[in-house]
Design a protein around this motif. Structure first.
Motif, PDB file in Angstrom:
ATOM      1  N   GLU A  24       0.830  -1.214   0.000  1.00 28.81           N
ATOM      2  CA  GLU A  24       0.000   0.000   0.000  1.00 28.81           C
ATOM      3  C   GLU A  24       0.863   1.262   0.000  1.00 28.81           C
ATOM      4  OE1 GLU A  24      -3.656   0.470   0.098  1.00 28.81           O
ATOM      5  OE2 GLU A  24      -3.277  -1.448  -0.871  1.00 28.81           O
ATOM      6  N   TYR A  25       1.942   1.252   0.766  1.00 33.01           N
ATOM      7  CA  TYR A  25       2.842   2.414   0.799  1.00 33.01           C
ATOM      8  C   TYR A  25       3.538   2.617  -0.539  1.00 33.01           C
ATOM      9  CZ  TYR A  25       2.490   3.868   5.640  1.00 33.01           C
ATOM     10  OH  TYR A  25       2.035   4.369   6.827  1.00 33.01           O
ATOM     11  N   ILE A  26       3.778   1.540  -1.263  1.00 31.90           N
ATOM     12  CA  ILE A  26       4.415   1.663  -2.580  1.00 31.90           C
ATOM     13  C   ILE A  26       3.403   2.156  -3.610  1.00 31.90           C
ATOM     14  CG2 ILE A  26       5.481   0.370  -4.472  1.00 31.90           C
ATOM     15  CD1 ILE A  26       6.668  -1.483  -2.260  1.00 31.90           C
ATOM     16  N   LEU A  27       2.207   1.576  -3.627  1.00 31.54           N
ATOM     17  CA  LEU A  27       1.218   1.879  -4.659  1.00 31.54           C
ATOM     18  C   LEU A  27       0.388   3.132  -4.384  1.00 31.54           C
ATOM     19  CD1 LEU A  27      -0.085  -1.735  -5.378  1.00 31.54           C
ATOM     20  CD2 LEU A  27       1.649  -0.421  -6.633  1.00 31.54           C
ATOM     21  N   ARG A  28       0.052   3.369  -3.114  1.00 28.82           N
ATOM     22  CA  ARG A  28      -0.828   4.501  -2.781  1.00 28.82           C
ATOM     23  C   ARG A  28      -0.348   5.224  -1.519  1.00 28.82           C
ATOM     24  NH1 ARG A  28      -6.398   3.227  -1.866  1.00 28.82           N
ATOM     25  NH2 ARG A  28      -5.646   1.771  -0.332  1.00 28.82           N
ATOM     26  N   ARG A  41       1.887  14.750   6.281  1.00 31.43           N
ATOM     27  CA  ARG A  41       2.459  13.915   5.230  1.00 31.43           C
ATOM     28  C   ARG A  41       3.597  14.692   4.583  1.00 31.43           C
ATOM     29  NH1 ARG A  41       2.348  13.334  -0.097  1.00 31.43           N
ATOM     30  NH2 ARG A  41       2.236  11.281  -0.995  1.00 31.43           N
ATOM     31  N   PRO A  42       4.713  14.025   4.244  1.00 32.73           N
ATOM     32  CA  PRO A  42       5.803  14.732   3.561  1.00 32.73           C
ATOM     33  C   PRO A  42       5.312  15.326   2.246  1.00 32.73           C
ATOM     34  CG  PRO A  42       6.480  12.512   4.163  1.00 32.73           C
ATOM     35  CD  PRO A  42       5.028  12.616   4.455  1.00 32.73           C
ATOM     36  N   SER A  43       5.769  16.506   1.940  1.00 32.78           N
ATOM     37  CA  SER A  43       5.350  17.148   0.690  1.00 32.78           C
ATOM     38  C   SER A  43       6.518  17.180  -0.286  1.00 32.78           C
ATOM     39  CB  SER A  43       4.858  18.566   0.975  1.00 32.78           C
ATOM     40  OG  SER A  43       5.893  19.312   1.563  1.00 32.78           O
ATOM     41  N   GLY A  44       6.215  17.466  -1.533  1.00 38.41           N
ATOM     42  CA  GLY A  44       7.244  17.550  -2.561  1.00 38.41           C
ATOM     43  C   GLY A  44       7.965  16.233  -2.719  1.00 38.41           C
ATOM     44  N   ASP A  45       9.287  16.279  -2.775  1.00 39.46           N
ATOM     45  CA  ASP A  45      10.084  15.076  -2.942  1.00 39.46           C
ATOM     46  C   ASP A  45      10.098  14.205  -1.688  1.00 39.46           C
ATOM     47  OD1 ASP A  45      10.692  15.753  -5.520  1.00 39.46           O
ATOM     48  OD2 ASP A  45      12.608  16.697  -5.015  1.00 39.46           O
ATOM     49  N   GLY A  46       9.636  14.737  -0.572  1.00 39.71           N
ATOM     50  CA  GLY A  46       9.611  13.967   0.676  1.00 39.71           C
ATOM     51  C   GLY A  46       8.679  12.775   0.622  1.00 39.71           C
ATOM     52  N   GLY A  48       8.610  10.488  -1.413  1.00 38.48           N
ATOM     53  CA  GLY A  48       9.355   9.290  -1.790  1.00 38.48           C
ATOM     54  C   GLY A  48       9.769   8.458  -0.594  1.00 38.48           C
ATOM     55  N   PHE A  49       9.882   9.076   0.578  1.00 32.64           N
ATOM     56  CA  PHE A  49      10.243   8.327   1.774  1.00 32.64           C
ATOM     57  C   PHE A  49       9.156   7.336   2.160  1.00 32.64           C
ATOM     58  CE2 PHE A  49      13.180  11.873   2.151  1.00 32.64           C
ATOM     59  CZ  PHE A  49      14.349  11.180   2.404  1.00 32.64           C
ATOM     60  N   LEU A  50       7.914   7.628   1.798  1.00 36.72           N
ATOM     61  CA  LEU A  50       6.841   6.680   2.073  1.00 36.72           C
ATOM     62  C   LEU A  50       7.009   5.422   1.228  1.00 36.72           C
ATOM     63  CD1 LEU A  50       3.862   9.188   2.205  1.00 36.72           C
ATOM     64  CD2 LEU A  50       5.029   8.104   4.134  1.00 36.72           C
ATOM     65  N   VAL A  51       7.465   5.600  -0.007  1.00 31.31           N
ATOM     66  CA  VAL A  51       7.721   4.448  -0.870  1.00 31.31           C
ATOM     67  C   VAL A  51       8.885   3.634  -0.300  1.00 31.31           C
ATOM     68  CG1 VAL A  51       8.355   3.711  -3.200  1.00 31.31           C
ATOM     69  CG2 VAL A  51       6.750   5.607  -2.883  1.00 31.31           C
ATOM     70  N   VAL A  52       9.883   4.325   0.221  1.00 25.87           N
ATOM     71  CA  VAL A  52      11.015   3.626   0.858  1.00 25.87           C
ATOM     72  C   VAL A  52      10.507   2.779   2.023  1.00 25.87           C
ATOM     73  CG1 VAL A  52      13.133   3.953   2.192  1.00 25.87           C
ATOM     74  CG2 VAL A  52      12.730   5.307   0.140  1.00 25.87           C
ATOM     75  N   LYS A  53       9.610   3.331   2.821  1.00 21.57           N
ATOM     76  CA  LYS A  53       9.025   2.581   3.927  1.00 21.57           C
ATOM     77  C   LYS A  53       8.292   1.358   3.394  1.00 21.57           C
ATOM     78  CE  LYS A  53       5.453   2.438   7.396  1.00 21.57           C
ATOM     79  NZ  LYS A  53       5.559   1.000   7.483  1.00 21.57           N
ATOM     80  N   GLY A  54       7.558   1.528   2.322  1.00 19.61           N
ATOM     81  CA  GLY A  54       6.832   0.406   1.727  1.00 19.61           C
ATOM     82  C   GLY A  54       7.770  -0.678   1.240  1.00 19.61           C
ATOM     83  N   ILE A  55       8.843  -0.291   0.578  1.00 20.09           N
ATOM     84  CA  ILE A  55       9.819  -1.271   0.086  1.00 20.09           C
ATOM     85  C   ILE A  55      10.446  -2.008   1.262  1.00 20.09           C
ATOM     86  CG2 ILE A  55      12.049  -1.525  -1.082  1.00 20.09           C
ATOM     87  CD1 ILE A  55      11.101   0.835  -2.912  1.00 20.09           C
TER      88      ILE A  55
END
Length: 141
Positions: A24-28, A41-46, A48-55
Motif C-alpha cells: 500500500e505504501y508503494i502503490l498509494r 504527510r511529507p510534501s514535494g520530494d519527501g 518518496g520516503f513513504l515508498v522507501v518505507k513500503g519497500i
C-alpha cells in the motif's frame, strides 16, 4: 490445535499483514500516509520516503515468508524478534515527531510487541523440539 500450528498461523498473518501495508505504501502512499501517525504527510520530494518505507516492509515480509515456507523455524523466530525493531523504530519516529500517541502505541508498539511474542513462542517451540530430539530413546532389551 498444536502450538506449532498456532505459531505458523500467527507468523503467516504477520507476513501477509506486513506485505499488504508495505505494498500500500508503494502503490498509494498518499492514501495510507495519514495512518502512519505523523502529524503531516511529507510534501514535494519527501513523499518518496513513504515508498522507501513500503519497500522496507515488503522486504521484511519476504524474509519472514521465505523462512516460514522453507521450514527454518528457529531462524524465523529470530527474524521476528529482530524485525520487531523496525516497528518499535516506527513508534519512536511517530513519538519523536509529535505524532499520534494512539497510533504510535496502538499500531506500531502493538505490532512490534505481538511480533516479539510470536518470535519468542517459535523460539520456545523449536527449543522443546530440539530437547526432545536430544533425549535418547530407550531401546528394548
Amino acid at each position: 490445535m498444536s502450538l506449532r500450528k498456532i505459531n505458523t498461523v500467527l507468523a503467516a498473518a504477520f507476513i501477509l499483514f506486513i506485505l499488504w501495508f508495505g505494498t500500500e505504501y508503494i502503490l498509494r502512499p498518499e492514501t495510507v500516509a495519514p495512518g502512519f501517525g505523523l502529524p503531516s504527510r511529507p510534501s514535494g520530494d519527501g513523499g518518496g520516503f513513504l515508498v522507501v518505507k513500503g519497500i522496507r516492509d515488503v522486504v521484511l515480509a519476504l524474509v519472514l515468508g521465505v523462512l516460514l515456507v522453507t521450514g527454518h523455524r528457529r531462524a524465523l523466530g529470530w527474524a521476528l524478534l529482530v524485525e520487531a525493531l523496525a516497528a518499535y523504530g516506527d513508534m519512536g519516529n511517530v513519538l519523536a515527531h509529535h505524532g499520534s500517541l494512539a497510533t504510535a502505541l496502538g499500531v506500531h508498539c502493538l505490532t512490534a510487541t505481538l511480533m516479539v511474542v510470536n518470535g519468542l513462542l517459535i523460539m520456545r517451540e523449536t527449543r522443546s523440539v530440539a530437547a526432545a530430539a536430544a533425549r535418547p530413546v530407550p531401546q528394548p532389551a
